[in-house]
Write an enzyme that holds these catalytic residues in place. Sequence first.
Site, PDB file in Angstrom:
ATOM      1  N   LYS A   1       0.871  -1.337   0.232  1.00 16.35           N
ATOM      2  CA  LYS A   1      -0.143  -0.097  -0.424  1.00 16.35           C
ATOM      3  C   LYS A   1       0.721   1.387   0.435  1.00 16.35           C
ATOM      4  O   LYS A   1       1.490   1.676   1.075  1.00 16.35           O
ATOM      5  CB  LYS A   1      -0.581  -0.139   1.276  1.00 16.35           C
TER       6      LYS A   1
ATOM      7  N   ARG B   1     -10.880  10.086   2.252  1.00 13.06           N
ATOM      8  CA  ARG B   1     -10.099  10.853   3.753  1.00 13.06           C
ATOM      9  C   ARG B   1     -11.483  11.953   3.778  1.00 13.06           C
ATOM     10  O   ARG B   1     -11.813  12.109   5.001  1.00 13.06           O
ATOM     11  CB  ARG B   1      -9.273  11.156   3.683  1.00 13.06           C
TER      12      ARG B   1
ATOM     13  N   LYS C   1       1.591   9.758   5.744  1.00  7.55           N
ATOM     14  CA  LYS C   1       0.945   8.300   5.809  1.00  7.55           C
ATOM     15  C   LYS C   1       2.874   7.917   5.496  1.00  7.55           C
ATOM     16  O   LYS C   1       2.801   6.324   6.011  1.00  7.55           O
ATOM     17  CB  LYS C   1       0.157   8.286   5.613  1.00  7.55           C
TER      18      LYS C   1
ATOM     19  N   GLU D   1       7.361  -7.074   1.909  1.00  8.06           N
ATOM     20  CA  GLU D   1       6.328  -7.047   1.956  1.00  8.06           C
ATOM     21  C   GLU D   1       5.742  -8.068   1.558  1.00  8.06           C
ATOM     22  O   GLU D   1       5.168  -8.949   2.410  1.00  8.06           O
ATOM     23  CB  GLU D   1       5.260  -5.386   1.935  1.00  8.06           C
TER      24      GLU D   1
ATOM     25  N   LYS E   1      -2.502  -1.800  -3.968  1.00  8.62           N
ATOM     26  CA  LYS E   1      -2.564  -0.346  -4.062  1.00  8.62           C
ATOM     27  C   LYS E   1      -2.052   1.052  -3.809  1.00  8.62           C
ATOM     28  O   LYS E   1      -1.212   1.060  -2.920  1.00  8.62           O
ATOM     29  CB  LYS E   1      -4.092  -0.556  -2.992  1.00  8.62           C
TER      30      LYS E   1
ATOM     31  N   SER F   1     -10.190   6.116  -4.429  1.00 10.63           N
ATOM     32  CA  SER F   1     -10.891   7.104  -4.683  1.00 10.63           C
ATOM     33  C   SER F   1     -10.577   7.777  -5.888  1.00 10.63           C
ATOM     34  O   SER F   1     -11.467   8.689  -6.748  1.00 10.63           O
ATOM     35  CB  SER F   1     -11.681   7.577  -3.513  1.00 10.63           C
TER      36      SER F   1
ATOM     37  N   TYR G   1     -14.841   1.506  -6.590  1.00 13.94           N
ATOM     38  CA  TYR G   1     -15.975   1.565  -6.943  1.00 13.94           C
ATOM     39  C   TYR G   1     -17.283   1.528  -7.615  1.00 13.94           C
ATOM     40  O   TYR G   1     -17.992   1.659  -7.774  1.00 13.94           O
ATOM     41  CB  TYR G   1     -16.209   3.432  -5.538  1.00 13.94           C
TER      42      TYR G   1
HETATM   43  C1  PBG Z   1      -7.219   3.912   5.380  1.00 17.30           C
HETATM   44  C2  PBG Z   1      -7.405   3.872   4.247  1.00 17.30           C
HETATM   45  C3  PBG Z   1      -7.564   4.534   3.210  1.00 17.30           C
HETATM   46  C4  PBG Z   1      -7.673   3.807   1.949  1.00 17.30           C
HETATM   47  C5  PBG Z   1      -9.220   2.397   2.552  1.00 17.30           C
HETATM   48  N1  PBG Z   1      -8.236   2.565   3.510  1.00 17.30           N
HETATM   49  C6  PBG Z   1      -6.934   5.732   3.680  1.00 17.30           C
HETATM   50  C7  PBG Z   1      -5.381   6.109   3.335  1.00 17.30           C
HETATM   51  O1  PBG Z   1      -4.261   5.200   3.730  1.00 17.30           O
HETATM   52  O2  PBG Z   1      -5.328   7.005   4.033  1.00 17.30           O
HETATM   53  C8  PBG Z   1      -8.208   3.728   0.614  1.00 17.30           C
HETATM   54  C9  PBG Z   1      -9.257   3.613  -0.125  1.00 17.30           C
HETATM   55  C10 PBG Z   1      -9.377   5.212  -1.195  1.00 17.30           C
HETATM   56  O3  PBG Z   1      -9.147   6.265  -1.393  1.00 17.30           O
HETATM   57  O4  PBG Z   1     -10.350   4.608  -2.264  1.00 17.30           O
HETATM   58  N2  PBG Z   1      -6.913   2.600   6.252  1.00 17.30           N
END
Ligand code: PBG
Length: 325
Positions: A195, A205, A217, A233, A248, A274, A313
């Site tokens: 990720k 968010r 992050k 990982e 991701k 997203s 989505y």
């Molecule tokens: C956080 C989490 C995130 C997403 C899924 N779980 C956002 C982040 O890591 O800040 C993002 C999913 C998306 O953008 O569609 N645990």
Amino acid sequence: MEMRERPRRNRKSAGIRGMVRETVLSPSDFVLPLFLHDGEGDEPIESMPGCVRWSLEGLVGEVGRAIELGIPAVILFPAIEESLKTVGAEECYNGDGLVPRAVRALKQEYPELVVMTDVALDPYSSDGHDGLVRDGEILNDETVEVLCRQAVCQAEAGADVVAPSDMMDGRVGAIREALDGAGFEKVLICSYTAKYASGFYGPFRGALDSAPKAGDKKSYQMDPANRREAMRELRLDEEEGADMVMVKPAGAYLDVIRDVREATDLPVAAYQVSGEYLMIKSASGAGWLDEEAVMMESLLGIKRAGADVILTYFAKQAAEVLRRS
Ligand code: PBG
């Protein structure tokens, strides 16, 4: 012209093209991410046109429509009331909390549905980070203890798959042990293996009001520049007992999906996040792109790269297109 080979022969008609097609999407590939809130009514999400923060009742209806389209699985993301967010994120293991209630409602209504839950602290943390924060630092081992309680709580409610998205070290092994210790050896772990610290999460968010209050992050999510690190990982998640591994975001990381696909025998998931969704929605909303064509092509690309499972989505919309075709 003299040519023995004419590749265009295999593109001659829809029938031939169908016969030689190498990658085929199916609604059974999709996981539908759903947002929920604790309140009456369903609220459209401004930062994600077409997405909704569902009430429990609305959620049950929406999942029914997804199942009807052949989608086998959903993953839940809660918008938690500000007053319940704390430094210790304790609400994440409240058995009467929003996610456990939603899981129970869904499993009661649709026993065959695959219910996946997100394991991470950000929706519950007053700091907006996936882990516990002390003096500006994201604590690893202390966070993993809380994640284990969260995962067991979700399993108790009936979750089929827990999906740790937090990127703490050692969390897959610890969660496996906690689940097994509590009698949930049949609950799967779908690990967010690679990720990345991505700008593509912005609209998500906004949807959950879960952006970090300070800092970013990057000390836990991966550097977008790194490919080999994903292999490291992956090795750890395999050793720690992950059942599925995820990459991701998806669209900007198709090489990583391919690398992971070739390096593991585990099922590979990819999350079209997203921002990827929003780019297609907004450009096509403005009339600049053909939404249906670009949506299907983006999903096909993710599957062709090597994903077995796609979180998107677009799941319902794409399933509708597949039904028609
Ligand atoms: C956080 C989490 C995130 C997403 C899924 N779980 C956002 C982040 O890591 O800040 C993002 C999913 C998306 O953008 O569609 N645990």
